[in-house]
Scaffold this active site. Structure first.
Site, PDB file in Angstrom:
ATOM      1  N   LYS A   9      32.505 -48.272 -23.959  1.00 55.94           N
ATOM      2  CA  LYS A   9      31.739 -47.867 -25.134  1.00 55.94           C
ATOM      3  C   LYS A   9      32.579 -46.824 -25.864  1.00 55.94           C
ATOM      4  CE  LYS A   9      27.839 -45.220 -26.740  1.00 55.94           C
ATOM      5  NZ  LYS A   9      26.812 -44.215 -26.365  1.00 55.94           N
ATOM      6  N   GLY A  16      20.578 -36.917 -29.292  1.00 57.96           N
ATOM      7  CA  GLY A  16      19.779 -35.861 -28.686  1.00 57.96           C
ATOM      8  C   GLY A  16      18.686 -35.273 -29.547  1.00 57.96           C
ATOM      9  N   ALA A  45      19.392 -41.949 -23.413  1.00 58.65           N
ATOM     10  CA  ALA A  45      19.630 -41.053 -22.284  1.00 58.65           C
ATOM     11  C   ALA A  45      18.698 -39.854 -22.359  1.00 58.65           C
ATOM     12  CB  ALA A  45      21.091 -40.605 -22.246  1.00 58.65           C
ATOM     13  N   SER A  46      18.847 -39.045 -23.409  1.00 60.78           N
ATOM     14  CA  SER A  46      18.073 -37.808 -23.525  1.00 60.78           C
ATOM     15  C   SER A  46      16.573 -38.048 -23.483  1.00 60.78           C
ATOM     16  CB  SER A  46      18.431 -37.078 -24.824  1.00 60.78           C
ATOM     17  OG  SER A  46      19.788 -36.707 -24.845  1.00 60.78           O
ATOM     18  N   ALA A  88      21.227 -43.793 -29.756  1.00 58.63           N
ATOM     19  CA  ALA A  88      21.038 -42.393 -30.154  1.00 58.63           C
ATOM     20  C   ALA A  88      19.802 -42.183 -31.009  1.00 58.63           C
ATOM     21  CB  ALA A  88      22.258 -41.836 -30.886  1.00 58.63           C
ATOM     22  N   GLY A  89      19.114 -41.090 -30.729  1.00 58.34           N
ATOM     23  CA  GLY A  89      17.978 -40.663 -31.521  1.00 58.34           C
ATOM     24  C   GLY A  89      16.617 -41.072 -30.999  1.00 58.34           C
TER      25      GLY A  89
END
Length: 259
Positions: free
Chosen positions: A95, A156, A204-205, A182-183
């Site tokens: 990635k 994040g 992830a976050s 993301a987001g």
């Protein structure tokens, strides 16, 4: 089924390992999510690590590791990191992230395209973290990326999908898998990504930094499946005026009443 290059996965949810509070919690979350593909920053790989490493954990859970180039600021750095990952882990999957600055963590798309083009030429299977610009997504596909990974909002932030129109436009034009990256802040964000046409979601976050990572991982698993099913079912068109779901046939009227 999610097919990327020559691999097929049952799960459409890709997990990240960043931000996990412990290896035990990470393991529980990964299992609850049902993921089969998980990203790991190469800077977390160390040959002298004592105890079970993230890579050992993924191997034990039979989850495919996807090394990423997180933290790289130039195409050159990303290419070097990808080559180190291939040597250390024996995989040509990567990635690619090339970050413009530490404040926004937004991708530097100029350096990104250069890095991806070089890595594809070197035989890598490249999944590219990019902006939500449909033109950039098309360019990444043109240079040979196996998947494009547009952001929903900055890494994040948990702001969800700020520009759903662009994400849907990318999906409608892409000839390779589109993975929202993301987001994502909660399960409804993941479901929306799939409803817009994404082939998968990477997060992830949203799991690793929430109050109950295991419960959220399970929620994300169901949300991705629900969004994919809803997309396939075909939503009703949006209308300006109400449309009754039941007909007015058979309703009693004043003239029908017996006084």
């Amino acid at each position: 089924m999610l097919t990327i290059a020559d691999r097929t996965f049952d799960s459409h949810l890709i997990m990240g390992t960043g931000g996990a509070t412990s290896m035990a919690m990470l393991e529980e979350s990964l299992v609850a999510s049902g993921t089969e593909l998980t990203t790991v920053a190469m800077r977390r790989h160390a040959a002298t690590t004592t105890g079970e490493s993230v890579f050992d954990l993924l191997r034990r859970l039979d989850i495919t590791p996807l090394p990423n180039t997180a933290g790289c600021r130039t195409a050159r750095d990303a290419v070097i990191t990808a080559k180190l990952a291939r040597e250390a882990l024996g995989t040509n999957w990567v990635k690619v992230e090339v970050i413009a600055d530490e404040h926004t963590l937004l991708p530097d798309v100029v350096e990104l395209i250069d890095a991806c083009e070089l890595l594809v030429a070197e035989g890598f299977v490249v999944l590219a973290y990019t902006s939500d610009d449909p033109v950039v997504a098309r360019r990444l596909e043109d240079v040979g990326c196996a998947a494009v990974m547009p952001l929903g909002s900055p890494i994040g932030t948990g702001l969800g999908i700020l520009n759903p129109h662009n994400i849907e436009l990318i999906c409608s034009r892409a000839g390779v898998p589109v993975l929202l990256d993301a987001g994502v802040g909660t399960a409804s964000d993941a479901a929306l990504a799939m409803e817009l046409g994404c082939d998968g979601v990477l997060l992830a976050s949203a799991v690793n930094r929430c109050q109950d990572p295991v419960a959220m991982a399970r929620a994300m698993r169901y949300a991705v499946d629900a969004g994919r099913l809803a997309r396939g079912a075909g939503r009703i068109p949006k209308r300006e005026h109400a449309v009754a779901s039941s007909t007015f046939d058979g309703l009693a009227s004043w003239s029908d009443q017996v006084l």
